[in-house]
Design a protein around this motif. Structure first.
Motif, PDB file in Angstrom:
ATOM      1  N   GLN A 132       0.872  -1.274  -0.177  1.00 47.32           N
ATOM      2  CA  GLN A 132       0.197   0.030  -0.003  1.00 47.32           C
ATOM      3  C   GLN A 132       0.995   1.213   0.095  1.00 47.32           C
ATOM      4  O   GLN A 132       1.584   1.568   1.049  1.00 47.32           O
ATOM      5  N   VAL A 133       1.048   1.840  -1.140  1.00 45.01           N
ATOM      6  CA  VAL A 133       1.783   3.193  -1.272  1.00 45.01           C
ATOM      7  C   VAL A 133       1.001   4.181  -0.612  1.00 45.01           C
ATOM      8  O   VAL A 133      -0.252   4.322  -0.622  1.00 45.01           O
ATOM      9  N   PRO A 134       1.531   5.401  -0.287  1.00 47.66           N
ATOM     10  CA  PRO A 134       0.804   6.421   0.238  1.00 47.66           C
ATOM     11  C   PRO A 134       0.083   7.409  -0.500  1.00 47.66           C
ATOM     12  O   PRO A 134       0.428   7.320  -1.687  1.00 47.66           O
ATOM     13  N   ILE A 135      -1.136   7.905  -0.327  1.00 48.49           N
ATOM     14  CA  ILE A 135      -1.797   8.488  -0.972  1.00 48.49           C
ATOM     15  C   ILE A 135      -1.403  10.253  -0.849  1.00 48.49           C
ATOM     16  O   ILE A 135      -1.555  10.750  -1.884  1.00 48.49           O
ATOM     17  N   ILE A 136      -0.946  10.609   0.380  1.00 45.42           N
ATOM     18  CA  ILE A 136      -0.319  11.792   0.390  1.00 45.42           C
ATOM     19  C   ILE A 136       1.160  11.734   0.310  1.00 45.42           C
ATOM     20  O   ILE A 136       1.837  10.770   1.024  1.00 45.42           O
ATOM     21  N   THR A 137       1.888  12.531  -0.533  1.00 43.60           N
ATOM     22  CA  THR A 137       3.276  12.638  -0.891  1.00 43.60           C
ATOM     23  C   THR A 137       3.941  13.727  -1.097  1.00 43.60           C
ATOM     24  O   THR A 137       3.445  14.777  -1.216  1.00 43.60           O
ATOM     25  N   THR A 138       5.090  13.839  -0.906  1.00 43.24           N
ATOM     26  CA  THR A 138       5.733  15.212  -1.194  1.00 43.24           C
ATOM     27  C   THR A 138       6.554  15.211  -2.388  1.00 43.24           C
ATOM     28  O   THR A 138       7.537  15.946  -2.503  1.00 43.24           O
ATOM     29  N   THR A 139       6.576  13.904  -3.087  1.00 33.81           N
ATOM     30  CA  THR A 139       7.177  13.651  -4.071  1.00 33.81           C
ATOM     31  C   THR A 139       6.621  13.622  -5.339  1.00 33.81           C
ATOM     32  O   THR A 139       5.566  12.888  -5.453  1.00 33.81           O
ATOM     33  N   ASP A 140       6.858  14.421  -6.455  1.00 33.83           N
ATOM     34  CA  ASP A 140       6.248  14.275  -7.859  1.00 33.83           C
ATOM     35  C   ASP A 140       6.806  13.299  -8.685  1.00 33.83           C
ATOM     36  O   ASP A 140       7.769  13.645  -9.413  1.00 33.83           O
ATOM     37  N   SER A 141       6.216  12.259  -8.821  1.00 34.22           N
ATOM     38  CA  SER A 141       7.171  11.170  -9.584  1.00 34.22           C
ATOM     39  C   SER A 141       7.084  11.122 -11.009  1.00 34.22           C
ATOM     40  O   SER A 141       7.581  10.579 -11.637  1.00 34.22           O
ATOM     41  N   GLU A 142       5.809  11.848 -11.520  1.00 30.62           N
ATOM     42  CA  GLU A 142       5.616  11.971 -12.881  1.00 30.62           C
ATOM     43  C   GLU A 142       5.848  13.360 -13.558  1.00 30.62           C
ATOM     44  O   GLU A 142       5.787  13.476 -14.868  1.00 30.62           O
ATOM     45  N   GLY A 143       6.225  14.130 -12.785  1.00 30.77           N
ATOM     46  CA  GLY A 143       6.434  15.758 -13.425  1.00 30.77           C
ATOM     47  C   GLY A 143       5.150  16.440 -13.854  1.00 30.77           C
ATOM     48  O   GLY A 143       5.510  17.251 -14.455  1.00 30.77           O
ATOM     49  N   PHE A 144       3.919  15.835 -13.125  1.00 31.08           N
ATOM     50  CA  PHE A 144       2.967  16.894 -13.594  1.00 31.08           C
ATOM     51  C   PHE A 144       2.667  18.072 -12.702  1.00 31.08           C
ATOM     52  O   PHE A 144       2.964  17.857 -11.527  1.00 31.08           O
ATOM     53  N   THR A 202      -1.438  11.961  -4.293  1.00 31.38           N
ATOM     54  CA  THR A 202      -0.196  11.307  -5.062  1.00 31.38           C
ATOM     55  C   THR A 202      -0.749  11.356  -6.794  1.00 31.38           C
ATOM     56  O   THR A 202      -2.099  10.892  -6.833  1.00 31.38           O
ATOM     57  N   VAL A 203       0.108  11.463  -7.584  1.00 37.03           N
ATOM     58  CA  VAL A 203      -0.113  11.361  -9.065  1.00 37.03           C
ATOM     59  C   VAL A 203       0.129   9.587  -9.327  1.00 37.03           C
ATOM     60  O   VAL A 203      -0.441   9.039 -10.328  1.00 37.03           O
ATOM     61  N   SER A 204       1.284   9.560  -8.635  1.00 34.13           N
ATOM     62  CA  SER A 204       1.709   7.979  -9.238  1.00 34.13           C
ATOM     63  C   SER A 204       2.316   7.259  -7.969  1.00 34.13           C
ATOM     64  O   SER A 204       3.054   8.087  -7.329  1.00 34.13           O
ATOM     65  N   GLY A 205       2.254   5.978  -7.636  1.00 33.32           N
ATOM     66  CA  GLY A 205       3.156   5.441  -6.651  1.00 33.32           C
ATOM     67  C   GLY A 205       4.201   4.647  -7.042  1.00 33.32           C
ATOM     68  O   GLY A 205       4.708   3.993  -6.282  1.00 33.32           O
ATOM     69  N   HIS A 206       4.692   5.044  -8.430  1.00 31.61           N
ATOM     70  CA  HIS A 206       5.610   4.154  -8.758  1.00 31.61           C
ATOM     71  C   HIS A 206       6.963   4.131  -8.087  1.00 31.61           C
ATOM     72  O   HIS A 206       7.848   3.345  -7.760  1.00 31.61           O
ATOM     73  N   LEU A 207       7.386   5.523  -7.334  1.00 31.31           N
ATOM     74  CA  LEU A 207       8.723   5.907  -6.813  1.00 31.31           C
ATOM     75  C   LEU A 207       8.906   4.849  -5.434  1.00 31.31           C
ATOM     76  O   LEU A 207       9.639   4.414  -4.836  1.00 31.31           O
ATOM     77  N   HIS A 208       7.640   5.250  -4.686  1.00 29.30           N
ATOM     78  CA  HIS A 208       7.410   4.470  -3.490  1.00 29.30           C
ATOM     79  C   HIS A 208       7.673   2.882  -3.707  1.00 29.30           C
ATOM     80  O   HIS A 208       8.165   2.143  -2.834  1.00 29.30           O
ATOM     81  N   LEU A 209       6.977   2.502  -4.567  1.00 25.77           N
ATOM     82  CA  LEU A 209       7.069   1.026  -4.906  1.00 25.77           C
ATOM     83  C   LEU A 209       8.176   0.446  -5.269  1.00 25.77           C
ATOM     84  O   LEU A 209       8.518  -0.785  -4.984  1.00 25.77           O
ATOM     85  N   GLU A 210       9.134   1.261  -6.049  1.00 21.17           N
ATOM     86  CA  GLU A 210      10.416   0.600  -6.289  1.00 21.17           C
ATOM     87  C   GLU A 210      11.177   0.437  -4.946  1.00 21.17           C
ATOM     88  O   GLU A 210      11.891  -0.447  -4.947  1.00 21.17           O
ATOM     89  N   TYR A 235       3.276  -4.843  -6.138  1.00 23.34           N
ATOM     90  CA  TYR A 235       2.380  -4.271  -6.752  1.00 23.34           C
ATOM     91  C   TYR A 235       1.438  -3.512  -5.876  1.00 23.34           C
ATOM     92  O   TYR A 235       1.276  -3.716  -4.778  1.00 23.34           O
ATOM     93  N   SER A 236       0.727  -2.625  -6.480  1.00 25.43           N
ATOM     94  CA  SER A 236      -0.206  -1.704  -5.501  1.00 25.43           C
ATOM     95  C   SER A 236      -1.311  -1.465  -6.609  1.00 25.43           C
ATOM     96  O   SER A 236      -1.482  -1.425  -7.717  1.00 25.43           O
ATOM     97  N   PHE A 237      -2.596  -1.156  -5.705  1.00 25.09           N
ATOM     98  CA  PHE A 237      -3.654  -0.824  -6.432  1.00 25.09           C
ATOM     99  C   PHE A 237      -4.390   0.317  -5.427  1.00 25.09           C
ATOM    100  O   PHE A 237      -4.890  -0.034  -4.586  1.00 25.09           O
ATOM    101  N   GLU A 295       5.984  -3.219  -9.909  1.00 26.06           N
ATOM    102  CA  GLU A 295       7.443  -3.097 -10.054  1.00 26.06           C
ATOM    103  C   GLU A 295       8.039  -4.323  -9.544  1.00 26.06           C
ATOM    104  O   GLU A 295       7.702  -5.405  -8.926  1.00 26.06           O
ATOM    105  N   MET A 296       9.253  -4.906 -10.658  1.00 22.88           N
ATOM    106  CA  MET A 296       9.993  -6.170 -10.449  1.00 22.88           C
ATOM    107  C   MET A 296      11.453  -5.871 -10.448  1.00 22.88           C
ATOM    108  O   MET A 296      11.779  -5.308 -11.334  1.00 22.88           O
TER     109      MET A 296
END
Length: 619
Positions: free
Chosen positions: A247-259, A361-369, A379-381, A405-406
């Motif tokens: 479960q990745v965070p919904i509130i984040t201080t990191t912009d993973s996608e640059g949006f 969060t826009v994406s949870g990729h960085l935390h999932l990595e 995986y996260s959903f 992420e693998m």
């Protein structure tokens, strides 16, 4: 202590574990031989989809005096109507004795009018649905057996819980089985004139204004069951292949996608709203303010003399006080150096809840990595948010995404996993949602089942971004809105042409220009492209995006500088490359787009339970 485990039984009509009712799906879709259920007594509950009342012809009672005192057959539960009907011969006998042969017809008529007349009985035919399946169960209520209050016809939307016996319908029709009610346990009434579903078949766009009620429609109920099945299929696929759910965070201080279109999370709004906006000296002169004070003082004096409007007087006094304060501020500024007022929208985020700017969060990729680099395959959903004001049938502010992420995985591995997962979802839907798929095929899109079967059996075309551009440049019979050249992102229009018109099947496009993909995607050896891919399917467009991520410390630092991102913000992410870095890849699937594909819907607002878009958030 009594066991809380469900009791094992061979009966297909076992009540739900946490309810006394039997789910209608087990009756209507349980087996091919519904006749084997005839005579079963059970409790069912649901909402009325439609109702029809049929009046019964009154049955004349025999006038024989011997029937005045019928023999009691034994103890039996009887209704008031049955009691009255059984005593009518007795009342008639009394009339004959009192009236006698010599009595006038007027007297006899008067006495006859005193006989209590039972209310006319009727039969209610209700179509009941509890949301477990497409079909509805016909429920029959005989008012002579189960009294229904006067005027209570149980219209569409009424909730009912009833006990009865399954029987074979007396009349030929589409129903193979029906429930004859013996006892009504609950009735949830409905305000028919205000109930939005009282009208027949509202269009989907109108139903969006009733997000809390629309699940009772057959279409939205079917879409919801398919969506639920896709959710279960997602968990099944990844659990069966050794992935861990994170479960990745919904509130984040990191912009993973640059949006830039992000929802900001803050607790400072109340504080800033209480601050009055300072007035600049150049905005208003002291002379103007003094003149305003003179006018407002005159108004206050007039209101004091009239003593007729206390509220107006109070408001005028408040206004005069603020104007006097403003005059004092201007006089102080003239005596000192000009002071530049602080803009009210400037916020000190050090005083915020998290001590810094934070976002949905826009994406949870960085935390999932970070978990992939410790646990392998994860995986996260969950929901992802984007404050995009663009109105689009494919995007809203809150959408659900499956992210994967693998570790020890390359781009080809991610593409293979994405294809297998996508086909698994298509096959699962056809195998486990057959009745709902029949409905959406009939009601929404007649080709949806065939399309899913084709997705499963097809071999997916794989082309590079460069090859895609070359194909699109050769198109002569269609003019694209966006001028195409190498380095430009492929638009939805481009992707649609490739999947729907050129290849006419799903395809995977890989090796995109580095400028159109996020900073964390691995740079290829040519220095111009990155190891990213998109899976594009007919009718929907891009449903999966993925990449192999940059594992090289120096290269990631360079990419962060190229994108002009804050190094402090991504220090924790770079730290993963300092300590035990590994090649890894992953992808994300737009879950709501997948629902569109499997149901044939065209607007994502009809596929999401409570959609929220710019200027629209009903619930």
């Amino acid at each position: 202590m009594e066991s809380q485990e469900p009791k094992i039984t061979s009966s297909p009509l076992m009540p739900l574990m946490y309810s006394s009712r039997v789910m209608l799906k087990t009756i209507l879709e349980g087996s091919d031989s519904e006749m084997g259920l005839i005579g079963k007594t059970m409790v069912i509950g649901g909402w009325v989809k439609s109702s029809k009342e049929v009046k019964k012809e009154p049955v004349a009672s025999p006038p024989a005096a011997a029937d005045a005192f019928p023999a009691s057959p034994g103890p039996k539960d009887v209704s008031c109507v049955e009691i009255i009907q059984s005593r009518i011969p007795f009342f008639r006998t009394i009339i004959r004795v009192l009236g006698g042969s010599a009595s006038s017809p007027a007297v006899r008529e008067k006495l006859q009018s005193l006989i209590p007349k039972p209310p006319p009985s009727s039969i209610l035919f209700l179509q009941i649905n509890d949301g477990s399946c497409v079909s509805s169960l016909q429920v029959v209520i005989d008012s002579a057996i189960v009294p229904v209050s006067a005027g209570q016809i149980l219209p569409t939307g009424t909730c009912i819980l009833a006990q009865g016996v399954l029987e074979k319908p007396s009349a030929q029709g589409k129903h193979k089985i029906e429930l004859k009610v013996e006892k009504i346990l609950h009735v949830g009434t409905v305000e028919q004139d205000k109930y939005p579903l009282s009208r027949k078949r509202l269009p989907l766009d109108s139903l969006r204004d009733y997000s809390h009620i629309r699940p009772r429609t057959t279409t939205v109920a079917s879409v919801t069951r398919i969506r639920s099945s896709l959710n279960f299929a997602t968990q099944t696929f990844f659990q069966n292949h050794g992935f861990l759910n994170v479960q990745v965070p919904i509130i984040t201080t990191t912009d993973s996608e640059g949006f830039s279109e992000k929802f900001q999370v803050t607790t400072l709004l109340e504080k800033t709203s209480k601050k009055e906006e300072p007035v600049r000296a150049e905005d208003v002169s002291l002379e103007t303010v003094k003149a305003a004070i003179k006018d407002k003082t005159s108004i206050v004096e007039q209101l004091k003399r009239s003593d007729s409007n206390r509220e107006a007087l109070f408001s005028a006094l408040q206004d005069l006080r603020k104007t006097n304060e403003l005059a004092q501020q201007l006089e102080a500024r003239e005596k000192s150096k000009p002071v530049i007022a602080v803009k009210p929208d400037v916020v000190n985020f050090n005083e915020d809840f998290f001590g810094r700017q934070s976002y949905l969060t826009v994406s949870g990729h960085l935390h999932l990595e970070s978990y992939a680099c410790a646990l392998g395959h994860v995986y996260s959903f969950g929901p992802r948010f984007r404050a995009d004001k663009t109105v689009s049938p494919k995007h809203v502010a809150e959408m659900w995404t499956v992210e994967v992420e693998m570790a020890f995985s390359h781009l080809e591995d991610a593409m293979k996993c994405a294809e297998d997962y996508f086909k698994f979802l298509c096959r699962w839907t056809l195998d486990n949602c057959s009745e709902d798929m029949k409905f959406v095929t009939k009601r929404i899109d007649k080709n949806v089942t065939h399309r899913l079967e084709y997705m499963i059996s097809s071999s997916y075309e794989k082309i590079s971004y460069r090859e895609a551009v070359e194909i699109l440049r050769k198109v002569t019979d269609k003019a694209f809105e966006t001028q195409l050249q190498w380095g430009v992102p492929l638009t939805a229009e481009h992707l649609s042409y490739l999947a729907d018109d050129h290849f006419r099947k799903p395809l995977i496009i890989y090796d995109y220009p580095k400028a159109v993909k996020p900073f964390y995607v691995r740079l290829n050896d040519d220095g111009k492209t990155v190891a990213a891919f998109e899976m594009v399917v007919p009718k929907i467009g891009a449903v999966i995006t993925g990449s192999q991520n940059e594992e090289r410390f120096d290269m990631l630092n360079t990419r962060i500088k190229e994108f002009d991102l804050s190094r402090d913000q991504y220090e924790w992410y770079v730290d993963l490359r300092r300590h035990g870095t590994v090649k890894h890849s992953g992808f994300s699937l737009g879950f709501d787009q997948m629902v569109l594909l499997t149901t044939g819907l065209t607007d994502v607002r009809d596929a999401i339970p409570f959609p929220k878009s710019h200027g629209k958030a009903n619930n």
